[in-house]
Design an enzyme around this catalytic site. Structure first.
Site, PDB file in Angstrom:
ATOM      1  N   LYS A  12       0.734  -1.274   0.102  1.00 19.65           N
ATOM      2  CA  LYS A  12       0.041  -0.129  -0.106  1.00 19.65           C
ATOM      3  C   LYS A  12       0.901   1.349   0.049  1.00 19.65           C
ATOM      4  O   LYS A  12       1.999   1.206   0.274  1.00 19.65           O
ATOM      5  CB  LYS A  12      -0.929  -0.116   1.275  1.00 19.65           C
ATOM      6  CG  LYS A  12      -2.010  -1.051   1.149  1.00 19.65           C
ATOM      7  CD  LYS A  12      -2.776  -1.130   2.472  1.00 19.65           C
ATOM      8  CE  LYS A  12      -3.957  -2.082   2.558  1.00 19.65           C
ATOM      9  NZ  LYS A  12      -4.910  -2.077   3.846  1.00 19.65           N
ATOM     10  N   TYR A  52     -12.426  -1.857  -3.056  1.00 21.19           N
ATOM     11  CA  TYR A  52     -12.787  -2.030  -1.741  1.00 21.19           C
ATOM     12  C   TYR A  52     -14.400  -1.845  -1.597  1.00 21.19           C
ATOM     13  O   TYR A  52     -15.035  -1.584  -0.377  1.00 21.19           O
ATOM     14  CB  TYR A  52     -12.345  -0.974  -0.596  1.00 21.19           C
ATOM     15  CG  TYR A  52     -10.970  -1.010  -0.499  1.00 21.19           C
ATOM     16  CD1 TYR A  52     -10.408  -2.173   0.376  1.00 21.19           C
ATOM     17  CD2 TYR A  52      -9.900  -0.249  -0.736  1.00 21.19           C
ATOM     18  CE1 TYR A  52      -9.091  -2.513   0.586  1.00 21.19           C
ATOM     19  CE2 TYR A  52      -8.417  -0.691  -0.261  1.00 21.19           C
ATOM     20  CZ  TYR A  52      -8.114  -1.648   0.431  1.00 21.19           C
ATOM     21  OH  TYR A  52      -6.785  -1.907   0.908  1.00 21.19           O
ATOM     22  N   ASN A 115      -1.620  -0.168   7.318  1.00 22.35           N
ATOM     23  CA  ASN A 115      -0.903  -1.497   7.602  1.00 22.35           C
ATOM     24  C   ASN A 115      -0.206  -2.222   6.514  1.00 22.35           C
ATOM     25  O   ASN A 115      -0.176  -3.420   6.328  1.00 22.35           O
ATOM     26  CB  ASN A 115      -2.332  -2.199   8.048  1.00 22.35           C
ATOM     27  CG  ASN A 115      -3.350  -2.413   6.969  1.00 22.35           C
ATOM     28  OD1 ASN A 115      -3.293  -1.919   5.904  1.00 22.35           O
ATOM     29  ND2 ASN A 115      -4.386  -3.216   7.444  1.00 22.35           N
ATOM     30  N   HIS A 118      -2.029  -5.303   1.476  1.00 24.85           N
ATOM     31  CA  HIS A 118      -3.142  -5.892   1.269  1.00 24.85           C
ATOM     32  C   HIS A 118      -3.000  -7.367   0.632  1.00 24.85           C
ATOM     33  O   HIS A 118      -2.110  -7.465  -0.192  1.00 24.85           O
ATOM     34  CB  HIS A 118      -4.051  -5.036   0.002  1.00 24.85           C
ATOM     35  CG  HIS A 118      -5.169  -5.647  -0.343  1.00 24.85           C
ATOM     36  ND1 HIS A 118      -6.474  -5.814   0.199  1.00 24.85           N
ATOM     37  CD2 HIS A 118      -5.300  -6.800  -1.612  1.00 24.85           C
ATOM     38  CE1 HIS A 118      -7.270  -6.536  -0.388  1.00 24.85           C
ATOM     39  NE2 HIS A 118      -6.647  -7.164  -1.225  1.00 24.85           N
ATOM     40  N   GLU A 131      -9.981  -9.971  -7.718  1.00 23.49           N
ATOM     41  CA  GLU A 131      -9.048  -8.764  -7.331  1.00 23.49           C
ATOM     42  C   GLU A 131      -8.101  -8.759  -8.827  1.00 23.49           C
ATOM     43  O   GLU A 131      -7.590  -7.851  -9.054  1.00 23.49           O
ATOM     44  CB  GLU A 131      -8.563  -8.697  -5.991  1.00 23.49           C
ATOM     45  CG  GLU A 131      -9.586  -8.624  -5.149  1.00 23.49           C
ATOM     46  CD  GLU A 131      -9.177  -8.590  -3.724  1.00 23.49           C
ATOM     47  OE1 GLU A 131      -7.897  -9.212  -3.379  1.00 23.49           O
ATOM     48  OE2 GLU A 131      -9.621  -8.331  -2.705  1.00 23.49           O
TER      49      GLU A 131
HETATM   50  P1  IDP Z   1      -7.849  -6.877   5.333  1.00 24.49           P
HETATM   51  O1  IDP Z   1      -7.070  -5.573   4.857  1.00 24.49           O
HETATM   52  O2  IDP Z   1      -7.154  -7.355   6.549  1.00 24.49           O
HETATM   53  O3  IDP Z   1      -8.519  -7.656   4.567  1.00 24.49           O
HETATM   54  P2  IDP Z   1     -10.529  -5.627   5.651  1.00 24.49           P
HETATM   55  O4  IDP Z   1     -11.410  -5.894   6.774  1.00 24.49           O
HETATM   56  O5  IDP Z   1     -10.730  -6.227   4.431  1.00 24.49           O
HETATM   57  O6  IDP Z   1      -8.910  -6.038   6.372  1.00 24.49           O
HETATM   58  O7  IDP Z   1     -10.277  -3.787   5.608  1.00 24.49           O
HETATM   59  C1  IDP Z   1      -9.549  -3.447   4.343  1.00 24.49           C
HETATM   60  C2  IDP Z   1      -8.988  -2.319   4.883  1.00 24.49           C
HETATM   61  O8  IDP Z   1      -9.560  -1.276   5.543  1.00 24.49           O
HETATM   62  C3  IDP Z   1      -7.886  -2.651   5.956  1.00 24.49           C
HETATM   63  O9  IDP Z   1      -6.625  -3.293   5.492  1.00 24.49           O
HETATM   64  C4  IDP Z   1      -7.803  -1.393   6.721  1.00 24.49           C
HETATM   65  O10 IDP Z   1      -6.788  -0.515   5.943  1.00 24.49           O
HETATM   66  C5  IDP Z   1      -8.988  -0.719   6.567  1.00 24.49           C
HETATM   67  N1  IDP Z   1      -9.649  -0.913   7.872  1.00 24.49           N
HETATM   68  C6  IDP Z   1     -10.230  -1.921   8.101  1.00 24.49           C
HETATM   69  N2  IDP Z   1     -11.104  -1.749   9.538  1.00 24.49           N
HETATM   70  C7  IDP Z   1     -10.958  -0.494   9.623  1.00 24.49           C
HETATM   71  C8  IDP Z   1     -11.408   0.441  10.566  1.00 24.49           C
HETATM   72  O11 IDP Z   1     -12.004  -0.066  11.621  1.00 24.49           O
HETATM   73  N3  IDP Z   1     -10.979   1.531  10.617  1.00 24.49           N
HETATM   74  C9  IDP Z   1     -10.110   2.184   9.630  1.00 24.49           C
HETATM   75  N4  IDP Z   1      -9.566   1.128   8.745  1.00 24.49           N
HETATM   76  C10 IDP Z   1     -10.059   0.196   8.608  1.00 24.49           C
HETATM   77 MG    MG Z   2      -9.984  -7.553   3.106  1.00 21.85          MG
END
Ligand code: IDP
Ligand code: MG
Length: 154
Positions: A12, A52, A115, A118, A131
């Site tokens: 990212k 997303y 984080n 992805h 994807e």
């Molecule tokens: P993942 O990346 O581990 O698959 P997902 O639930 O698909 O997690 O969420 C996509 C992205 O959205 C996450 O990687 C993170 O960057 C962001 N995200 C997820 N939950 C939250 C939240 O509660 N607050 C802010 N950002 C979030």
């Molecule tokens: Mg995800």
């Protein structure tokens, strides 16, 4: 024997800005996962909203789209035995603060919204294929034999 799969993975914008592309790719190469596609690119608004789409009703959606379009990413497709779940395990939890040391998010991140990486969801069948086709044309993916495959797999 488990299945050979392809998964979509992306460093990212925070990972790119922090110079972590090489480290992240190295971890997957060291593990034995094979790179079959790679692209340094800027995600536009439309692609971000598509990618997303499952989160469009969440309160963090707008910030997530702003973030993922805020700078270049390194998108890739990795292939290997159980690649989807193996990559998820190597990534750690969604929140770096809850991710174990030794995982990518546990080693490189501190904050949920930054984080680093992805990877396609291993609990959403078909997410990987969806994807991959969103980010790569068929002719951008390369079928090739890696010399260490005979020593990686039984
Ligand atoms: P993942 O990346 O581990 O698959 P997902 O639930 O698909 O997690 O969420 C996509 C992205 O959205 C996450 O990687 C993170 O960057 C962001 N995200 C997820 N939950 C939250 C939240 O509660 N607050 C802010 N950002 C979030
Ligand atoms: Mg995800």
């Amino acid at each position: 024997m488990a299945d050979t799969e392809r998964t979509f993975v992306m460093v990212k914008p925070d990972g790119v800005q922090r110079g972590l592309i090489g480290d992240v790719v190295s971890r997957f190469e060291d593990r034995g996962l094979k790179l079959v596609g790679g692209k340094f690119m800027q995600i536009d608004q439309e692609l971000a909203e598509d990618h997303y789409g499952e989160h469009e009703d969440k309160p963090f959606f707008d910030d997530l789209v702003d973030f993922i379009t805020s700078g270049p990413v390194f998108a890739m497709v990795l292939e290997g035995q159980d690649a989807v779940s193996q990559v998820r395990t190597m990534m750690g939890e969604t929140d770096p603060a809850e991710s174990a040391p030794g995982t990518i998010r546990g080693d490189y991140g501190l904050d949920l919204g930054r984080n680093v990486i992805h990877g396609s969801d291993d609990e959403d069948p078909g997410a990987n294929e969806r994807e991959i086709s969103l980010f790569f044309d068929d002719d951008e993916l390369v079928d090739w034999d890696q010399i260490d495959e005979t020593w990686l797999y039984e």
